[in-house]
Design a protein around this motif. Structure first.
Motif, mmCIF file in Angstrom:
data_model
loop_
_atom_site.group_PDB
_atom_site.id
_atom_site.type_symbol
_atom_site.label_atom_id
_atom_site.label_comp_id
_atom_site.label_asym_id
_atom_site.label_seq_id
_atom_site.Cartn_x
_atom_site.Cartn_y
_atom_site.Cartn_z
ATOM 1 N N ASP A 240 49.443 -5.780 -4.598
ATOM 2 C CA ASP A 240 50.564 -4.756 -4.854
ATOM 3 C C ASP A 240 50.780 -2.654 -3.617
ATOM 4 O OD1 ASP A 240 47.633 -3.732 -5.076
ATOM 5 O OD2 ASP A 240 47.751 -2.902 -7.358
ATOM 6 N N GLY A 241 49.812 -3.199 -2.366
ATOM 7 C CA GLY A 241 50.200 -2.177 -1.773
ATOM 8 C C GLY A 241 49.211 -0.687 -2.348
ATOM 9 N N LEU A 242 48.216 -1.521 -2.860
ATOM 10 C CA LEU A 242 47.729 0.246 -3.048
ATOM 11 C C LEU A 242 46.288 -0.869 -2.343
ATOM 12 C CD1 LEU A 242 47.395 0.608 -6.728
ATOM 13 C CD2 LEU A 242 48.227 1.965 -5.479
ATOM 14 N N TRP A 243 45.681 0.691 -1.956
ATOM 15 C CA TRP A 243 43.842 0.215 -1.317
ATOM 16 C C TRP A 243 43.237 -0.126 -2.261
ATOM 17 C CZ3 TRP A 243 44.763 -0.867 3.664
ATOM 18 C CH2 TRP A 243 45.243 -0.133 4.420
ATOM 19 N N GLY A 503 48.347 5.175 4.461
ATOM 20 C CA GLY A 503 47.532 5.779 3.441
ATOM 21 C C GLY A 503 46.487 5.755 3.301
ATOM 22 N N LEU A 504 45.858 5.035 4.874
ATOM 23 C CA LEU A 504 44.004 5.307 5.653
ATOM 24 C C LEU A 504 43.804 6.148 6.402
ATOM 25 C CD1 LEU A 504 41.583 3.595 4.217
ATOM 26 C CD2 LEU A 504 42.207 1.965 6.330
ATOM 27 N N TYR A 505 42.598 6.913 6.073
ATOM 28 C CA TYR A 505 43.036 7.983 6.844
ATOM 29 C C TYR A 505 41.066 8.002 7.134
ATOM 30 C CZ TYR A 505 47.118 9.594 6.354
ATOM 31 O OH TYR A 505 48.636 10.198 5.481
ATOM 32 N N VAL A 506 40.792 8.276 8.311
ATOM 33 C CA VAL A 506 39.227 8.998 9.169
ATOM 34 C C VAL A 506 39.421 10.589 8.659
ATOM 35 C CG1 VAL A 506 37.436 8.646 9.755
ATOM 36 C CG2 VAL A 506 38.493 6.357 9.427
#
Length: 552
Positions: A240-243, A503-506
């Motif tokens: 669904d595109g969510l992490w 949507g994914l970060y460090v």
């Protein structure tokens, strides 16, 4: 101050933002995005420790070590001190709600500008002006200040006397400690520092400007939900595109066990250099396409912790705690004085040497620590007279930072994070630091002790409390793991070199691709504030960083 964390039964399956980790990066992220109206969950492996509950005697402290080696591990996953023993280098990190801010010395310095001109960084870091704004915001919230009475502390005076032989003069560095009663930017009332010397075991006064006293309560005030005792293992993108963040319980709790995974359109890994790198390495094994640079460019920040034994005059560098174990004895903050060795031509030669204080909880075990180095007589004498009157009253502690080659590399071995760094002990920085510290100790009439535990399980490997890198910034995925906005590069075949995982970060010390030459807390905070500034611009969000007005 009321507790920040919630029972695990309150954890929802879906949020707008999931923040893994609660140190400087996680705290800044949670505060700013909660202020922007996002539904934020903060996931922390460690536990919440309230002011007054930090260990004050060794019988409590000895339970606060998690030690992991190649073939063994001991201690609770929620112990405050997380010690990783490696073949090439040892690493010490903190575990708890507030991350490293709980037990660091709080020294808050800005690196030499040449650090950010290094090609290791994406050009925007030095060019777009937002890092300067990040530092401004970080300073407004952490409020670092020099101790106005630093020069009155005995350990400062001993450093000052010894420094004359090196033609140097100490300064009082800015530290994240409040030296008068105040209400901070989060609206939290803080008592003034008592100069008890226990900063590095946790401040039981409430004077230290930790993430748990600043950014995290602000995040909670604006609706963020905080959960402890949970560890994130992997991150993956659902259909669904969510992490999806897979969780594991690391501590018993009266509430229900969490869902196997929680999800959000945005996930920020802020679990520290070791934690964030490990999560991404494990996620890559589970199929997440990442840069080949994952795990590379680990730096120990040119760190060393060393001692001078047998100074000719008292140093008073062992904390007395709060309430004080010795009435009327002021130690100072963990660091009161610093020597700055500058080199306008060669950045790598620059050093910062700080006098330090060991927390009072270490007092009873100090004599035993020094026995392996042949100081049995002095150790036995201190066992009888106590460290505040015997030879250990003359013990000097030094914290020093400089520059190294950032040549360490992380990998997973048997599903455990492992660090390799060939010839780490031969890095030129250690010879430079040894030379300066040896001379300082000799000027004080003592004997230089690089590692009192050498010859034990610690061996002769260097150690760091300022690990950096592993998910370093880069111009594209061929040079780094994240871009200048801390977005994780997409390593999928066919993707452009600058493509990122939406949507994914460090956002923590893992993104720093080289040594800083100073204690890193202020820079990590500034880079985090900068990342949030860019996040808000990219997502059309608005938030204020103005201080709260109501004391909790």
């Amino acid at each position: 101050m009321t507790r920040l964390s919630l029972p695990r039964a309150a954890l929802k399956q879906r949020y707008d933002v999931i923040v893994v980790g609660s140190g400087y990066g996680g705290g800044v992220t949670a505060s700013r995005l909660a202020r922007a109206g996002k539904r934020v969950a903060v996931i922390e492996r460690g536990r919440e420790i309230e002011t007054g509950q930090f260990p004050q005697k060794f019988s409590d402290l000895r339970h606060e070590f998690r030690v992991t080696g190649k073939n063994f591990r001991s201690g609770s996953e929620q112990a405050i001190y997380d010690v990783r023993l490696g073949q090439d280098m040892h690493v010490l990190v903190a575990c708890g709600l507030g991350g490293g801010s709980l037990v660091n010395a709080g020294v808050s310095l800005v690196p030499d500008r040449r650090v950010f001109q290094d090609d290791a960084w994406p050009g925007q870091i030095a060019q777009d002006g937002t890092l300067e704004e990040g530092y401004r915001r970080a300073e407004a919230w952490l409020r670092p200040a020099a101790d106005p009475r630093a020069a009155e502390m005995t350990k400062y005076k001993v450093l000052e006397e010894a420094a004359r032989g090196l033609k140097a003069e100490p300064v009082a560095p800015r530290i994240a400690v409040s030296f008068e009663d105040t209400v901070n930017a989060a609206g939290i009332a803080q008592a003034a520092c008592t100069r008890c010397g226990d900063c590095c075991a946790g401040c039981n006064v409430g004077a230290k400007n930790t993430v748990a006293q600043t950014y995290l309560p602000d995040a909670v005030r604006h609706g963020a939900e905080v959960f402890t005792g949970l560890k994130a293992d992997t991150v993956r993108k659902g259909q669904d595109g969510l992490w999806q963040v897979a969780l594991r319980t690391v501590a018993a709790d009266a509430g229900d066990a969490p869902s196997p995974a929680i999800e959000a359109p945005v996930v920020v890994l802020a679990a520290g250099t070791l934690g964030s790198t490990e999560i991404l390495l494990r996620s890559r094994e589970a199929g997440l396409a990442l840069s080949d640079r994952i795990g590379h460019r680990f730096s120990a920040n040119g760190d060393i912790i060393a001692f001078g034994y047998g100074a000719k005059s008292p140093v008073n560098a062992v904390g007395v705690g709060h309430p004080a174990k010795v009435e009327g004895l002021e130690i100072g903050a963990s660091v009161s004085g610093q020597l700055e060795f500058r080199d306008s031509e060669t950045l790598a030669n620059e050093l910062n040497v700080q006098e330090g204080a060991l927390p009072s909880a270490f007092a009873s075990v100090l004599p035993v620590m020094f026995v392996p180095n042949g100081r049995l007589l002095g150790a036995m004498q201190s066992l009888i007279s106590g460290v505040y009157k015997g030879p250990f009253a003359n013990l000097q502690t030094f914290f020093a930072v400089s520059h190294d080659s950032a040549s360490g590399r992380f990998a997973l071995e048997d599903d455990t994070l492992a660090l390799t760094w060939d010839n780490a002990k031969d890095e030129p920085v250690y010879a430079r630091l040894d030379a300066v510290l040896s001379k300082l100790v000799a000027e004080s009439g003592g004997q230089y002790v690089k590692n009192p535990l050498a010859g034990t399980v610690m061996g002769h490997q260097p150690a760091t409390a300022h690990p950096l890198g592993g998910c370093g910034m880069g111009r594209d995925r061929t040079q780094g793991v994240v871009d200048h906005k801390c977005r994780v590069f997409n390593g999928a075949a066919g993707a452009e070199d600058t493509a990122v995982h939406d949507g994914l970060y460090v956002i923590d010390g893992a993104v720093i691709p080289r040594s800083l030459g100073v204690n890193p807390l202020l820079t990590i905070t500034a880079l985090s504030e900068r990342a949030m500034l860019h996040f808000a611009r990219d997502h059309g969000l608005r938030y204020t960083t103005a201080p709260a007005t109501v004391a909790a």
